[in-house]
Design an enzyme around this catalytic site. Sequence first.
Site, PDB file in Angstrom:
ATOM      1  N   GLY A  38       0.703  -1.131  -0.109  1.00 47.13           N
ATOM      2  CA  GLY A  38      -0.052  -0.084   0.076  1.00 47.13           C
ATOM      3  C   GLY A  38       0.843   1.266   0.105  1.00 47.13           C
ATOM      4  N   THR A  39       0.190   2.233   0.471  1.00 45.54           N
ATOM      5  CA  THR A  39       0.801   3.743   0.336  1.00 45.54           C
ATOM      6  C   THR A  39       1.946   3.843   1.297  1.00 45.54           C
ATOM      7  OG1 THR A  39      -1.422   4.643   0.136  1.00 45.54           O
ATOM      8  CG2 THR A  39       0.076   6.227   0.577  1.00 45.54           C
ATOM      9  N   HIS A 436      18.114  14.003  33.237  1.00 41.75           N
ATOM     10  CA  HIS A 436      18.749  15.196  32.540  1.00 41.75           C
ATOM     11  C   HIS A 436      20.261  14.963  31.957  1.00 41.75           C
ATOM     12  CE1 HIS A 436      20.234  19.290  32.669  1.00 41.75           C
ATOM     13  NE2 HIS A 436      21.306  18.808  33.094  1.00 41.75           N
TER      14      HIS A 436
HETATM   15  C1  LIG Z   1       3.826  11.250   0.902  1.00 51.01           C
HETATM   16  C2  LIG Z   1       2.912  10.543   2.092  1.00 51.01           C
HETATM   17  C3  LIG Z   1       3.639  10.346   3.307  1.00 51.01           C
HETATM   18  C4  LIG Z   1       2.994   9.631   4.438  1.00 51.01           C
HETATM   19  N1  LIG Z   1       3.719   9.775   5.714  1.00 51.01           N
HETATM   20  C5  LIG Z   1       3.230   9.317   6.679  1.00 51.01           C
HETATM   21  C6  LIG Z   1       3.722   9.223   7.813  1.00 51.01           C
HETATM   22  O1  LIG Z   1       4.983   9.531   7.993  1.00 51.01           O
HETATM   23  N2  LIG Z   1       3.073   8.540   9.045  1.00 51.01           N
HETATM   24  C7  LIG Z   1       1.827   8.277   8.942  1.00 51.01           C
HETATM   25  O2  LIG Z   1       1.291   7.533   9.913  1.00 51.01           O
HETATM   26  N3  LIG Z   1       1.130   8.046   7.688  1.00 51.01           N
HETATM   27  C8  LIG Z   1       1.643   8.615   6.804  1.00 51.01           C
HETATM   28  N4  LIG Z   1       1.264   8.704   5.347  1.00 51.01           N
HETATM   29  C9  LIG Z   1      -0.219   8.280   5.246  1.00 51.01           C
HETATM   30  C10 LIG Z   1      -0.223   6.520   5.185  1.00 51.01           C
HETATM   31  O3  LIG Z   1       0.637   6.101   4.140  1.00 51.01           O
HETATM   32  C11 LIG Z   1      -1.368   5.954   5.126  1.00 51.01           C
HETATM   33  O4  LIG Z   1      -2.328   6.582   6.212  1.00 51.01           O
HETATM   34  C12 LIG Z   1      -1.233   4.444   5.236  1.00 51.01           C
HETATM   35  O5  LIG Z   1      -0.843   4.056   4.081  1.00 51.01           O
HETATM   36  C13 LIG Z   1      -2.708   3.791   5.562  1.00 51.01           C
HETATM   37  O6  LIG Z   1      -3.512   3.514   4.393  1.00 51.01           O
HETATM   38  P1  LIG Z   1      -4.442   2.300   4.433  1.00 51.01           P
HETATM   39  O7  LIG Z   1      -4.081   0.925   5.050  1.00 51.01           O
HETATM   40  O8  LIG Z   1      -5.637   2.735   4.578  1.00 51.01           O
HETATM   41  O9  LIG Z   1      -4.344   1.664   2.698  1.00 51.01           O
HETATM   42  P2  LIG Z   1      -3.099   2.117   1.777  1.00 51.01           P
HETATM   43  O10 LIG Z   1      -1.765   1.777   2.524  1.00 51.01           O
HETATM   44  O11 LIG Z   1      -3.272   3.215   1.050  1.00 51.01           O
HETATM   45  O12 LIG Z   1      -3.274   0.618   1.017  1.00 51.01           O
HETATM   46  C14 LIG Z   1      -4.422   0.663   0.023  1.00 51.01           C
HETATM   47  C15 LIG Z   1      -4.213  -0.413  -0.901  1.00 51.01           C
HETATM   48  O13 LIG Z   1      -5.516  -0.964  -1.646  1.00 51.01           O
HETATM   49  C16 LIG Z   1      -4.953  -0.923  -3.026  1.00 51.01           C
HETATM   50  N5  LIG Z   1      -6.466  -0.790  -3.745  1.00 51.01           N
HETATM   51  C17 LIG Z   1      -7.110   0.358  -3.643  1.00 51.01           C
HETATM   52  N6  LIG Z   1      -8.285  -0.021  -4.558  1.00 51.01           N
HETATM   53  C18 LIG Z   1      -8.214  -1.260  -4.852  1.00 51.01           C
HETATM   54  C19 LIG Z   1      -9.148  -1.887  -5.640  1.00 51.01           C
HETATM   55  N7  LIG Z   1     -10.234  -1.550  -5.965  1.00 51.01           N
HETATM   56  N8  LIG Z   1      -8.797  -3.130  -5.868  1.00 51.01           N
HETATM   57  C20 LIG Z   1      -7.771  -3.685  -5.163  1.00 51.01           C
HETATM   58  N9  LIG Z   1      -6.707  -3.042  -4.534  1.00 51.01           N
HETATM   59  C21 LIG Z   1      -7.031  -1.617  -4.535  1.00 51.01           C
HETATM   60  C22 LIG Z   1      -4.055   0.130  -3.345  1.00 51.01           C
HETATM   61  O14 LIG Z   1      -3.385  -0.400  -4.277  1.00 51.01           O
HETATM   62  C23 LIG Z   1      -3.201  -0.012  -2.043  1.00 51.01           C
HETATM   63  O15 LIG Z   1      -2.187  -0.916  -2.271  1.00 51.01           O
HETATM   64  C24 LIG Z   1       1.914   9.273   4.396  1.00 51.01           C
HETATM   65  C25 LIG Z   1       1.071   9.151   3.034  1.00 51.01           C
HETATM   66  C26 LIG Z   1       1.805  10.039   1.992  1.00 51.01           C
HETATM   67  C27 LIG Z   1       1.084   9.779   0.486  1.00 51.01           C
END
Ligand SMILES: Cc1cc2nc3c(=O)[nH]c(=O)nc-3n(C[C@H](O)[C@H](O)[C@H](O)COP(=O)(O)OP(=O)(O)OC[C@H]3O[C@@H](n4cnc5c(N)ncnc54)[C@H](O)[C@@H]3O)c2cc1C
Length: 456
Positions: A38-39, A436
């Site tokens: 994921g992200t 400290h």
């Molecule tokens: C630049 C950046 C920096 C960040 N830095 C931080 C940080 O330092 N600390 C922090 O806590 N958070 C950070 N975040 C936020 C964090 O990345 C997200 O909150 C985290 O990834 C949680 O996401 P999630 O589990 O909801 O889903 P995600 O990690 O977004 O995963 C969702 C997955 O679902 C898949 N998907 C979507 N739709 C479909 C579909 N229809 N069919 C099949 N697969 C699908 C996608 O491809 C993806 O792999 C950052 C985000 C960004 C963009």
Amino acid sequence: MDADVLVIGSGQAGVPLASRLAGAGKRVILVERKELGGTCVNVGCTPTKTMVASARAAHVARTAGRLGVHAKEVRVDFPAVVDRKDAIVRSWRKGVEDRLKKGGDRMVLVRGHARFVGPRRVEVGGEIHSAQTVIINTGARGVEPPVDGLKSVPWLHNGTLMELRELPAHLVVLGGGYIGCEFAQMFRRFGARITIVDRAEHLLSREDPDISVEVENAFREEGIELRQRVKVARVAGKQGDVTVHLEGGGEVRGSHLLVAVGRRPNTDDLGCDKGGIELDEGGAIRVDDRYRTTAEGTYAVGDVTGGPQFTHTSWDDHRILFDILMGKGKRGRDGRHIPYTVFTDPQVAGVGLTEREARKKGIKFEIASMSFGDIARATEVDEPRGRCKILLDPESERILGVFVCGAEAGELIHIFVPLLQAGAKATAIVDAEFVHPTFSEGMQSLVMRLERYALS
Ligand SMILES: Cc1cc2nc3c(=O)[nH]c(=O)nc-3n(C[C@H](O)[C@H](O)[C@H](O)COP(=O)(O)OP(=O)(O)OC[C@H]3O[C@@H](n4cnc5c(N)ncnc54)[C@H](O)[C@@H]3O)c2cc1C
């Protein structure tokens, strides 16, 4: 294919849920349309913080003169920075793959885009998959704002910016939120010229202004140009030459444009209507305290539920939902105190109510604020920039909110998170002994700036 559990999305909740449910004997299908992890792993926390570390090393080396140490030449090897980031991302992705493999026959990974065709039934690449329990963890993606001309300009988002192998000469950053700020400072420290364009009065506009100002001062000092309280009229240009035209006249010209103006849930292409899953006005999936969507047997976790959008929140969602599905869930998603950190320098971290929120809600509070530079360690290591503040409930002596802008704020905030979660009194900190000289002892000093705990 039919299974006990169908997980859509391999994000921060989807992967541990899928693997633990398989470990508990369930037949699990996990669907992922892009890279595993994921992200966070691929285009979020992991790559950004890896690159922030390189940028900070450059900054520390360049400014070491303040500590009496002089580096002869500081040179950023940008392709090497990107290679290091890519290697770490690859290894974390492999870690996810290995974890899923441990599910053995009970875990089936389906690659492709999932779309609901009915309640608890999805189609992926022409095949139908169904399960008794469906968990949606599809995350969010960057918003493409309706700005005139944007479609014909080669703009970048967080993912594509980190794929560049040549440093932009002048990066224009649209959006002064945490993602825009982290990239702005990082690329400035790599050597790019940076202009942030934002319509809000302050960077990190959810923070109280006295916190945002600290980051703005640090950014200006490092040579980052801030264009605040401006609206974009249109954008124009081509590869290597982009112009942002501002409403009321004026323009910002740069070599590259990063758009970081918010994130939207990945639901527009999920067929939620067919699955009987209701969305809110912002496109997020509506869930109750136990992650139930409006469709029976269908749950949603992580960013797709609208936020707060953090990795640790999605990870915590997985823990809570796993217990619920196993019939031993005591906790729900409400009532959590969710901390966060912006990985700028100085960092900004917080938990609980801000002063602005407390005033808006008419909540009574006692408040204390302190310059980060008042902490002995901050002077010793020459990291004086920042401010900390605390809000206390005058009746219960419980901490309502804490905000730290300063070195290692992301670590310091954890002193307070468990106290808020446990509903403990602030005296737990006053009565404790802190080492400290540490930044942490400064957090005790902050609490003792509240009049009722002040030394006479
Ligand atoms: C630049 C950046 C920096 C960040 N830095 C931080 C940080 O330092 N600390 C922090 O806590 N958070 C950070 N975040 C936020 C964090 O990345 C997200 O909150 C985290 O990834 C949680 O996401 P999630 O589990 O909801 O889903 P995600 O990690 O977004 O995963 C969702 C997955 O679902 C898949 N998907 C979507 N739709 C479909 C579909 N229809 N069919 C099949 N697969 C699908 C996608 O491809 C993806 O792999 C950052 C985000 C960004 C963009």
